[in-house]
Design a protein around this motif. Structure first.
Motif, PDB file in Angstrom:
ATOM      1  N   SER A 193       2.048  -7.935   4.941  1.00  0.00           N
ATOM      2  CA  SER A 193       2.504  -6.616   4.507  1.00  0.00           C
ATOM      3  C   SER A 193       3.758  -6.197   5.273  1.00  0.00           C
ATOM      4  CB  SER A 193       1.391  -5.585   4.709  1.00  0.00           C
ATOM      5  OG  SER A 193       0.987  -5.542   6.066  1.00  0.00           O
ATOM      6  N   ALA A 204      -0.995   5.959  -1.757  1.00  0.00           N
ATOM      7  CA  ALA A 204      -2.262   5.301  -1.433  1.00  0.00           C
ATOM      8  C   ALA A 204      -2.456   4.030  -2.264  1.00  0.00           C
ATOM      9  CB  ALA A 204      -3.421   6.272  -1.668  1.00  0.00           C
ATOM     10  N   ALA A 205      -2.096   4.093  -3.547  1.00  0.00           N
ATOM     11  CA  ALA A 205      -2.207   2.900  -4.402  1.00  0.00           C
ATOM     12  C   ALA A 205      -1.262   1.803  -3.939  1.00  0.00           C
ATOM     13  CB  ALA A 205      -1.915   3.281  -5.853  1.00  0.00           C
ATOM     14  N   HIS A 251      -1.624  -4.124   1.109  1.00  0.00           N
ATOM     15  CA  HIS A 251      -2.556  -4.632   2.124  1.00  0.00           C
ATOM     16  C   HIS A 251      -3.680  -5.461   1.522  1.00  0.00           C
ATOM     17  CE1 HIS A 251      -1.334  -0.957   4.813  1.00  0.00           C
ATOM     18  NE2 HIS A 251      -0.361  -1.856   4.680  1.00  0.00           N
ATOM     19  N   ALA A 252      -3.630  -5.711   0.212  1.00  0.00           N
ATOM     20  CA  ALA A 252      -4.719  -6.429  -0.455  1.00  0.00           C
ATOM     21  C   ALA A 252      -4.792  -7.881  -0.001  1.00  0.00           C
ATOM     22  CB  ALA A 252      -4.524  -6.368  -1.974  1.00  0.00           C
ATOM     23  N   ARG A 299      -0.179   1.334  -0.833  1.00  0.00           N
ATOM     24  CA  ARG A 299      -0.708   0.760   0.402  1.00  0.00           C
ATOM     25  C   ARG A 299      -1.854  -0.196   0.116  1.00  0.00           C
ATOM     26  NH1 ARG A 299       0.665   2.750   5.297  1.00  0.00           N
ATOM     27  NH2 ARG A 299       2.050   4.567   5.362  1.00  0.00           N
ATOM     28  N   ARG A 300      -2.702   0.163  -0.830  1.00  0.00           N
ATOM     29  CA  ARG A 300      -3.815  -0.739  -1.172  1.00  0.00           C
ATOM     30  C   ARG A 300      -3.289  -2.056  -1.720  1.00  0.00           C
ATOM     31  NH1 ARG A 300      -6.163   4.048  -3.207  1.00  0.00           N
ATOM     32  NH2 ARG A 300      -5.531   3.462  -5.329  1.00  0.00           N
TER      33      ARG A 300
END
Length: 442
Positions: free
Chosen positions: A41, A24-25, A31-32, A27-28
């Motif tokens: 991305s 999850a980290a 995608h930031a 992906r964040r």
């Protein structure tokens, strides 16, 4: 939590929980700043897979390229082999940049095709690990990897999020790529341990398949080239001339890339000469230099992704000067430790200088010419890396001599970068005619 608490079940539960949090980290972070919406991305994932495939091939071929071949053949034959593998880059690289300017459609397909061809070459290497077909297949895979990098540089401006700059975008992708290389390189090492080096090559083939699929997931708007104006170092009709600031950055970046290419191959020869017949120690010493370079590259790109440099020319000159200082120290105090320091500082300087080059291209060129400029600049940097690698093959395996020669070349590169920034060049300074006083008339 599991209904029945045991040490094993709790450990598995916590491992799964931590893995989900890490994904999850990731992906964040990927995608930031609007990276998912812009398509950056998707390009980042493709870059990560390319780094992973390179790491898997390096793990599979390490003993073949630097240890097994080196111990089985004389130094002159190994040098000849490495020259054969390096020289084609000098012939192929100048073609890639101009070819990109002629590709109006199919950039995603070109990226995917490079990955598909690497799948085929990985299988060839795996099936012919003990005969001569391994070497041309390895060369072809390296060329395709370099081509992927140049193609990626050309499409990056098309997926730039409005919230961040090109320099930060490239630095971020490099950081993700290095992390992927470390993780998948460890998996490749596990495959090599269990199934031998061919097992790592089959793993590489699987990574290239995934990369080919990922390349086709890049948004279709990277194919839109309407209105693009090719960039050129010299004034030409229907082309955008490159500014003096970009040329300054290219001189500085090229000088540092020459050092990193030199150290990559030169260190292998020196370590082999110092530890003849001890493959384990060779691996540890070369690994320490490679680890220092990897840390430097990660550090430089991480800094570049977070900082915004107001004067890129000064950053580039400072990076070349730092690389020169480290090389001079290594020439005076030769050894593995100072070579690792050169790897650390050289990789850090190379990353920061590349971030500065990206920033200058974004600031000095219109959007219509940035894709062409990135493709051509990456081609130039690949060529300088090849030149440094060739020097690492040709010079005798003595640390003091190699770093002395490289210090002289870096000093020339620093002088040219400085002079070009001030509106002149070494050629003008050296070849400037001496003004003689007019003869006295009677």
């Amino acid at each position: 939590m599991p209904k029945k608490l045991t040490v094993t079940r709790v450990a598995l539960f916590r491992g799964k929980q931590l893995s989900q949090q890490a994904v999850a980290a990731f992906r964040r972070a990927a995608h930031a700043d609007g990276a998912k919406k812009s398509g950056m991305s998707a390009v980042t994932y493709a870059v990560m897979m390319n780094y992973a495939a390179d790491a898997a091939m390096a793990v599979a071929l390490a003993n073949t390229l630097f240890f097994s071949a080196a111990s089985a053949e004389s130094k002159s034959k190994v040098a000849l082999y490495l020259l054969i593998t390096v020289a084609p880059f000098a012939l192929i690289a100048p073609v890639i940049g101009p070819l990109l300017d002629r590709i109006q459609r199919g950039r995603r397909i070109s990226l995917a095709l490079s990955c598909v061809l690497r799948v085929f070459l990985s299988i060839v290497m795996a099936l012919n690990f003990d005969n001569w077909l391994l070497y041309p297949a390895a060369l072809g895979s390296m060329v395709l990897s370099k081509s992927f990098t140049v193609l990626k540089s050309a499409i990056t401006p098309r997926v730039l999020p409005p919230e961040i700059t090109l320099s930060k975008t490239n630095a971020r992708m490099t950081v993700f790529g290095l992390a992927a290389g470390a993780v998948f390189g460890a998996f490749a090492a596990g495959f090599a341990k269990i199934f031998g080096s061919p097992g790592a090559l089959w793993f590489m083939a699987a990574l290239c398949v995934v990369n080919a699929v990922q390349c086709m997931r890049i948004p279709a708007w990277v194919e839109v080239t309407e209105g693009e104006v090719p960039a050129s170092l010299s004034p030409k009709p229907a082309r955008q001339p490159i500014s003096r600031h970009i040329v300054v950055s290219l001189w500085g970046n090229g000088s540092i890339r020459m050092l990193t290419g030199f150290l990559t191959l030169f260190a292998a020869f020196v370590v082999r000469a110092q530890t003849e017949g001890d493959a384990v120690r060779q691996l540890l010493l070369l690994g320490s230099i490679a680890a220092a370079a990897g840390i430097g590259s990660f550090l430089g790109n991480a800094i570049g992704a977070r900082q915004q440099f107001g004067k890129p020319d000064e950053v580039v000159i400072g990076c070349v000067a730092a690389a020169l200082a480290a090389t001079v120290v290594a020439a005076v105090l030769p050894g593995i430790t100072t070579a690792a320091v050169v790897g650390l500082l050289g990789a850090t300087a190379s990353s920061l200088a590349k971030v500065s080059l990206d920033a200058v291209i974004q600031d000095d060129l219109p959007e219509a010419s940035r894709a062409s400029a990135f493709g051509r600049s990456e081609t130039i940097l690949q060529l300088t890396w090849v030149f440094g690698g060739a020097l690492g093959v040709l010079l005798p395996p003595w640390f003091w001599l190699g770093f002395t020669v490289m210090s002289v070349l870096l000093a020339v590169g620093l002088a040219q970068t400085w002079l070009y920034r001030n509106g002149t060049s070494l050629r003008q300074v050296v070849l400037r005619p001496i003004r003689r006083p007019a003869p006295l008339t009677p």
